[in-house]
Design a protein around this motif. Structure first.
Motif, mmCIF file in Angstrom:
data_model
loop_
_atom_site.group_PDB
_atom_site.id
_atom_site.type_symbol
_atom_site.label_atom_id
_atom_site.label_comp_id
_atom_site.label_asym_id
_atom_site.label_seq_id
_atom_site.Cartn_x
_atom_site.Cartn_y
_atom_site.Cartn_z
ATOM 1 N N ASN A 22 0.839 -1.202 0.000
ATOM 2 C CA ASN A 22 0.000 0.000 0.000
ATOM 3 C C ASN A 22 0.869 1.244 0.000
ATOM 4 O O ASN A 22 1.895 1.298 0.689
ATOM 5 C CB ASN A 22 -0.912 -0.009 1.223
ATOM 6 C CG ASN A 22 -1.709 1.268 1.356
ATOM 7 O OD1 ASN A 22 -1.296 2.198 2.045
ATOM 8 N ND2 ASN A 22 -2.842 1.324 0.688
ATOM 9 N N ALA A 23 0.460 2.216 -0.760
ATOM 10 C CA ALA A 23 1.143 3.506 -0.788
ATOM 11 C C ALA A 23 0.153 4.607 -0.455
ATOM 12 O O ALA A 23 -0.984 4.601 -0.946
ATOM 13 C CB ALA A 23 1.740 3.750 -2.178
ATOM 14 N N GLN A 24 0.583 5.507 0.378
ATOM 15 C CA GLN A 24 -0.253 6.651 0.771
ATOM 16 C C GLN A 24 0.438 7.948 0.370
ATOM 17 O O GLN A 24 1.584 8.204 0.763
ATOM 18 C CB GLN A 24 -0.462 6.651 2.283
ATOM 19 C CG GLN A 24 -1.373 5.563 2.797
ATOM 20 C CD GLN A 24 -2.835 5.952 2.732
ATOM 21 O OE1 GLN A 24 -3.177 7.066 2.368
ATOM 22 N NE2 GLN A 24 -3.702 5.013 3.076
ATOM 23 N N HIS A 25 -0.301 8.775 -0.394
ATOM 24 C CA HIS A 25 0.191 10.104 -0.745
ATOM 25 C C HIS A 25 -0.718 11.123 -0.071
ATOM 26 O O HIS A 25 -1.943 10.967 -0.088
ATOM 27 C CB HIS A 25 0.182 10.275 -2.267
ATOM 28 C CG HIS A 25 0.819 11.535 -2.737
ATOM 29 N ND1 HIS A 25 0.141 12.737 -2.781
ATOM 30 C CD2 HIS A 25 2.079 11.790 -3.163
ATOM 31 C CE1 HIS A 25 0.963 13.666 -3.241
ATOM 32 N NE2 HIS A 25 2.139 13.121 -3.477
ATOM 33 N N HIS A 26 -0.138 12.162 0.485
ATOM 34 C CA HIS A 26 -0.920 13.099 1.309
ATOM 35 C C HIS A 26 -1.968 13.853 0.510
ATOM 36 O O HIS A 26 -2.941 14.361 1.092
ATOM 37 C CB HIS A 26 0.022 14.072 2.019
ATOM 38 C CG HIS A 26 0.750 14.999 1.102
ATOM 39 N ND1 HIS A 26 1.756 14.587 0.252
ATOM 40 C CD2 HIS A 26 0.618 16.331 0.894
ATOM 41 C CE1 HIS A 26 2.207 15.610 -0.415
ATOM 42 N NE2 HIS A 26 1.542 16.686 -0.054
ATOM 43 N N LEU A 27 -1.836 13.902 -0.808
ATOM 44 C CA LEU A 27 -2.829 14.578 -1.646
ATOM 45 C C LEU A 27 -3.598 13.600 -2.532
ATOM 46 O O LEU A 27 -4.808 13.755 -2.736
ATOM 47 C CB LEU A 27 -2.154 15.632 -2.519
ATOM 48 C CG LEU A 27 -1.544 16.826 -1.798
ATOM 49 C CD1 LEU A 27 -0.838 17.736 -2.801
ATOM 50 C CD2 LEU A 27 -2.600 17.620 -1.036
ATOM 51 N N LEU A 28 -2.911 12.584 -3.048
ATOM 52 C CA LEU A 28 -3.504 11.709 -4.054
ATOM 53 C C LEU A 28 -4.238 10.516 -3.457
ATOM 54 O O LEU A 28 -4.993 9.855 -4.167
ATOM 55 C CB LEU A 28 -2.425 11.226 -5.023
ATOM 56 C CG LEU A 28 -1.698 12.330 -5.790
ATOM 57 C CD1 LEU A 28 -0.633 11.722 -6.694
ATOM 58 C CD2 LEU A 28 -2.680 13.170 -6.594
ATOM 59 N N GLY A 29 -4.001 10.236 -2.179
ATOM 60 C CA GLY A 29 -4.725 9.154 -1.547
ATOM 61 C C GLY A 29 -3.955 7.855 -1.486
ATOM 62 O O GLY A 29 -2.736 7.853 -1.436
ATOM 63 N N SER A 30 -4.704 6.747 -1.516
ATOM 64 C CA SER A 30 -4.158 5.420 -1.256
ATOM 65 C C SER A 30 -4.151 4.570 -2.520
ATOM 66 O O SER A 30 -5.097 4.619 -3.316
ATOM 67 C CB SER A 30 -5.005 4.736 -0.179
ATOM 68 O OG SER A 30 -4.512 3.450 0.124
ATOM 69 N N PHE A 31 -3.099 3.759 -2.652
ATOM 70 C CA PHE A 31 -2.951 2.882 -3.805
ATOM 71 C C PHE A 31 -2.555 1.491 -3.331
ATOM 72 O O PHE A 31 -1.855 1.355 -2.324
ATOM 73 C CB PHE A 31 -1.891 3.428 -4.766
ATOM 74 C CG PHE A 31 -2.165 4.813 -5.230
ATOM 75 C CD1 PHE A 31 -1.711 5.918 -4.518
ATOM 76 C CD2 PHE A 31 -2.909 5.043 -6.387
ATOM 77 C CE1 PHE A 31 -1.976 7.206 -4.928
ATOM 78 C CE2 PHE A 31 -3.180 6.327 -6.809
ATOM 79 C CZ PHE A 31 -2.721 7.414 -6.088
#
Length: 116
Positions: free
Chosen positions: A96-105
């Motif tokens: 899982n990857a979390q970006h503070h603007l783009l969300g979760s992947f």
């Protein structure tokens, strides 16, 4: 578009080790908080370990002391080293990857099976 590709799963005997890898693409990897989750058959998906953008790790109690999460920002990859594996670690493991603007992947998952 963020893409995550896991590898390294397989079948191992109890007490053995495996190392999972998750390669990210499509975004500046250093901006992503990364994590590993797992989902045993018939159960919910639970957090195993996470590592922040500044390399600070956290672990679920069930894997503390046995699993190690790490990241290589030059290779855009996060790893999960799993030692002293137990049959109850059997699950599909997801990156899982979390970006503070783009969300979760999420990645597609990789199967880990630990035999008695």
């Amino acid at each position: 578009q963020v893409q995550l590709v896991e590898s390294g799963g397989g079948l191992v005997q109890a007490g053995g080790s495996l190392k999972l890898s998750c390669a990210a693409s499509g975004i500046n990897f250093s901006l992503l908080a990364m994590a590993w989750y797992r989902q045993p058959p018939g159960n919910q998906r639970d957090l195993v370990a996470r590592i922040s953008t500044n390399n600070s790790p956290n672990y679920a109690d069930s894997v503390q002391g046995r699993f190690t999460i790490s990241r290589d920002n030059h290779k855009d990859t996060v790893y999960l080293l799993m030692d002293s594996l137990k049959p109850e670690d059997t699950a599909v493991y997801y990156c899982n990857a979390q970006h503070h603007l783009l969300g979760s992947f999420w990645g597609q998952g990789t199967q880990v099976t630990v035999s008695e």
